[in-house]
Design an enzyme around this catalytic site. Structure first.
Site, PDB file in Angstrom:
ATOM      1  N   HIS A   1      -9.252  14.834   2.487  1.00  0.00           N
ATOM      2  CA  HIS A   1      -8.066  15.551   2.948  1.00  0.00           C
ATOM      3  C   HIS A   1      -7.594  16.607   1.961  1.00  0.00           C
ATOM      4  O   HIS A   1      -7.273  17.739   2.334  1.00  0.00           O
ATOM      5  CB  HIS A   1      -6.927  14.572   3.229  1.00  0.00           C
ATOM      6  CG  HIS A   1      -5.663  15.248   3.675  1.00  0.00           C
ATOM      7  ND1 HIS A   1      -4.707  15.692   2.784  1.00  0.00           N
ATOM      8  CD2 HIS A   1      -5.219  15.575   4.907  1.00  0.00           C
ATOM      9  CE1 HIS A   1      -3.717  16.268   3.455  1.00  0.00           C
ATOM     10  NE2 HIS A   1      -4.004  16.214   4.738  1.00  0.00           N
TER      11      HIS A   1
ATOM     12  N   HIS B   1      -6.822   8.446  12.614  1.00  0.00           N
ATOM     13  CA  HIS B   1      -6.516   9.458  11.608  1.00  0.00           C
ATOM     14  C   HIS B   1      -7.147   9.121  10.260  1.00  0.00           C
ATOM     15  O   HIS B   1      -6.790   8.125   9.632  1.00  0.00           O
ATOM     16  CB  HIS B   1      -4.998   9.540  11.464  1.00  0.00           C
ATOM     17  CG  HIS B   1      -4.509  10.586  10.532  1.00  0.00           C
ATOM     18  ND1 HIS B   1      -3.779  10.301   9.408  1.00  0.00           N
ATOM     19  CD2 HIS B   1      -4.643  11.937  10.555  1.00  0.00           C
ATOM     20  CE1 HIS B   1      -3.467  11.417   8.789  1.00  0.00           C
ATOM     21  NE2 HIS B   1      -3.984  12.428   9.459  1.00  0.00           N
TER      22      HIS B   1
END
Length: 288
Positions: free
Chosen positions: A81, A39
């Site tokens: 992100h 991730h």
């Protein structure tokens, strides 16, 4: 009389066999392989969405490198992100208001050393925000990428640019996975290239439920779903798997929770600690 008894025994035997077969067919499905998705790279150990983090995720035997995308003022796709620069760089403001040249001047590593001193390293200071093009160049066309279109409504043309780069660098589409919370973004990607493998992200705020109608709709354009793991249950996982979809929950960072999800039958998961999931998978293979 003996003949009747024998026939009864045979009848019972076949009935039990049929029941056993039916139970087996209806029983829990377990995946042959659990996909380990690093991730934002190995973001538990290194600054997220940097080349360093991606390489570390690969070194820790992550099957996939996950990349979130934002788009700059001059149309460059970058690995980040948030829509804003504030959390993971020394810059401020929205990504869309800066050119790639301006973003390249920012420090994308020092924040990590300050927030996670136990994993701090001198070489993290001054790390740059990578473009998707740079990631493809450095990691190669055969790397397994798991790419998310973040806030696609903010960035017109994001999907077209993503597909262009995928084709330019001849990224292996057999292993490539693209994900989004936006069904519209995924449908656009599907229309641009029906061969792309897509995953529908879902966020639950309470007990996870999914209807047959929802599953059937997702199957028209995607190969799997990616729900947050917090509110999942075994029945949900099995319903998804038995309907032929992959299920990759996010973001799972403890060995205990990883084990529970594997027992429930997930086909993969996102983790900031790909080495922990890799170790658990090895232990399970050894029967521990």
């Amino acid at each position: 009389m003996k003949k009747v008894i024998v026939l009864l025994i045979v009848s019972v035997f076949f009935s039990l066999g049929a029941i056993t077969s039916a139970n087996a067919a209806m029983g829990k499905q377990k995946p042959q392989k659990v996909t380990n998705v690093a991730h934002r790279g190995a973001s538990g150990y290194a600054p997220e969405h940097t080349i360093t983090s991606y390489k570390l995720g690969d070194k820790m035997d992550g099957d996939y490198i996950e990349i979130d995308l934002q788009m700059t003022k001059d149309g460059q796709l970058i690995a980040m992100h948030d829509e804003t620069l504030d959390r993971t760089t020394n810059g401020t403001g929205f990504v869309k208001d800066y050119t790639i040249r301006e973003i390249k001047k920012l420090d994308a590593g020092s924040w990590f050393n300050e927030k996670y001193p136990e994993y701090a390293r001198e070489e993290y200071v001054g790390l740059q925000v990578p473009t998707l093009e740079e990631v493809f160049k450095k990691l190669g066309k055969h790397k397994k990428y798991y790419i998310e279109t973040k806030s696609p409504d903010v960035y017109p043309g994001m999907e077209e640019e993503l597909v262009r780069l995928i084709n330019k660098y001849k990224i292996n589409k057999k292993t490539l996975l693209l994900q989004s919370f936006s069904p519209d973004s995924l449908l656009k990607l599907h229309s641009l290239d029906p061969k792309l493998k897509l995953v529908q992200l879902i966020s639950y705020k309470s007990k996870a439920t999914i209807t047959d109608k929802e599953i059937d709709y997702v199957k028209t354009y995607a190969v799997g779903i990616g729900p947050n793991h917090t509110y999942l249950n075994e029945a949900y996982v099995q319903k998804v798997v038995q309907n032929g979809l992959d299920i990759h929950p996010y973001t799972v960072n403890t060995k205990e929770r990883m084990k529970t999800l594997i027992d429930w039958g997930v086909t993969g998961m996102f983790t900031n600690y790909p080495d922990v999931l890799d170790q658990l998978k090895k232990e399970l293979r050894r029967g521990k």
